[in-house]
Design a protein around this motif. Structure first.
Motif, short mmCIF file in Angstrom:
data_model
loop_
_atom_site.label_atom_id
_atom_site.label_comp_id
_atom_site.label_asym_id
_atom_site.label_seq_id
_atom_site.Cartn_x
_atom_site.Cartn_y
_atom_site.Cartn_z
N UNK A 33 -61.86 -8.68 -38.54
CA UNK A 33 -61.30 -8.36 -37.23
C UNK A 33 -62.40 -8.35 -36.16
N UNK A 34 -62.02 -8.75 -34.95
CA UNK A 34 -62.86 -8.63 -33.77
C UNK A 34 -62.04 -7.90 -32.71
N UNK A 35 -62.56 -6.76 -32.25
CA UNK A 35 -61.80 -5.93 -31.31
C UNK A 35 -62.65 -5.60 -30.09
N UNK A 36 -62.00 -5.52 -28.93
CA UNK A 36 -62.68 -5.14 -27.68
C UNK A 36 -62.16 -3.79 -27.21
N UNK A 74 -63.65 -25.59 -37.42
CA UNK A 74 -63.46 -24.43 -36.56
C UNK A 74 -62.99 -23.23 -37.37
N UNK A 75 -63.41 -22.06 -36.93
CA UNK A 75 -63.02 -20.83 -37.60
C UNK A 75 -61.49 -20.71 -37.65
N UNK A 76 -61.04 -20.01 -38.68
CA UNK A 76 -59.62 -19.81 -38.87
C UNK A 76 -58.94 -20.89 -39.69
N UNK A 77 -59.64 -21.98 -39.99
CA UNK A 77 -59.08 -23.05 -40.81
C UNK A 77 -59.52 -22.90 -42.26
N UNK A 78 -58.71 -23.38 -43.17
CA UNK A 78 -59.06 -23.36 -44.59
C UNK A 78 -60.08 -24.45 -44.89
N UNK A 99 -52.76 -15.80 -38.30
CA UNK A 99 -52.55 -15.69 -36.85
C UNK A 99 -53.88 -15.34 -36.20
N UNK A 100 -53.99 -15.58 -34.90
CA UNK A 100 -55.22 -15.25 -34.19
C UNK A 100 -56.41 -16.01 -34.74
#
Length: 253
Positions: A33-36, A74-78, A99-100
């Motif tokens: 997770x990345x949270x602001x 790119x990040x998020x891809x398998x 998602x995200x």
């Protein structure tokens, strides 16, 4: 799912070489997770843009014979990189986010080897820029689902999160010049195989400027093994006397 990932390299090695034991190392991250929070309360992670390098990748390799496999994107891809031969196997990669940027993703790196083979695996979950709002704190966290290292040779595994408060031109520039402003790591090796640290890795950075600012974020996993030579035939014959008992002892739970 996690058990499948954890033992994929070891299973491939045993199937290929028909050996009963190998030096192994591996690590699995989930719930990334990345949270602001605070300040302007925003961050932006760019994806699929022409003005940035792809942010993720995987590499697996072995030393003899020299063989490697690599993937980037790119990040998020398998993506998965894998290698294997008679004495070693390694896999590294990520499953796709549901998602995200990272939701639902699993990242993994594992290696197994016998008979003097050197094997390594590296999974780059993210290595790139993040734009952070004024006064905002960005927090990166990941659950350490598994980490292990064992054997008679040299084996080690680690996972790390790093934030650098500077705008670098590319990943190579960041690798050389990044001074970590926040860093978290889990590490084990064959001499200290029992991990006793936190189950959630977390790193944070606050943009204290009056405008949006860049930070460089790096999330990575690695596993490597350098195995000792196999026993001679005579040693294997002696060892077989206790094989049945050893199999029973190795089974846990």
């Amino acid at each position: 799912m996690l058990k499948t990932i954890q033992y994929a390299a070891a299973a491939a090695l045993i199937a290929a070489s028909q050996l009963a034991a190998a030096d192994v190392a591996g690590v699995v991250l989930t719930d990334i997770k990345v949270a602001a929070s605070g300040g302007q309360w925003w961050d932006v992670i760019f994806k699929d843009v022409s003005w940035l390098e792809p942010t993720a990748g995987a590499v697996a390799g072995l030393d003899d014979p020299a063989t490697s496999d690599s993937k980037s994107g790119w990040h998020g891809n398998a993506m998965t990189a894998s290698v294997s031969d008679y004495h070693g196997a390694a896999t590294a990669g990520t499953t796709a986010a549901t998602s995200g940027d990272f939701d639902g993703m699993t990242a993994f790196a594992n290696a197994a080897a016998t008979n003097r083979e050197s094997v390594w695996a590296f999974s780059k979950v993210y290595d790139g820029k993040v734009l952070v709002g004024s006064g905002t704190t960005i927090t990166v966290s990941a659950k350490l689902a598994d980490i292990y290292a064992s054997g008679t040779g040299t084996s080690q595994a680690n996972a790390s999160i790093e934030l650098c408060g500077a705008d670098f031109s590319n990943a190579a520039d960041a690798l050389v010049n990044c001074v970590p402003m926040s860093f978290a790591e889990a590490f084990v090796d064959q001499s200290l195989p029992g991990y006793t640290g936190p189950s959630v890795l977390s790193a944070s950075w606050t943009n204290d400027s009056s405008d949006g600012a860049w930070t460089w974020m790096r999330i990575g996993l690695s596993a490597s093994v350098q195995a000792l030579p196999e026993p001679t035939s005579a040693m294997l014959c002696l060892a077989s006397l206790g094989a049945a008992a050893a199999v029973r002892r190795r089974r846990k739970g």
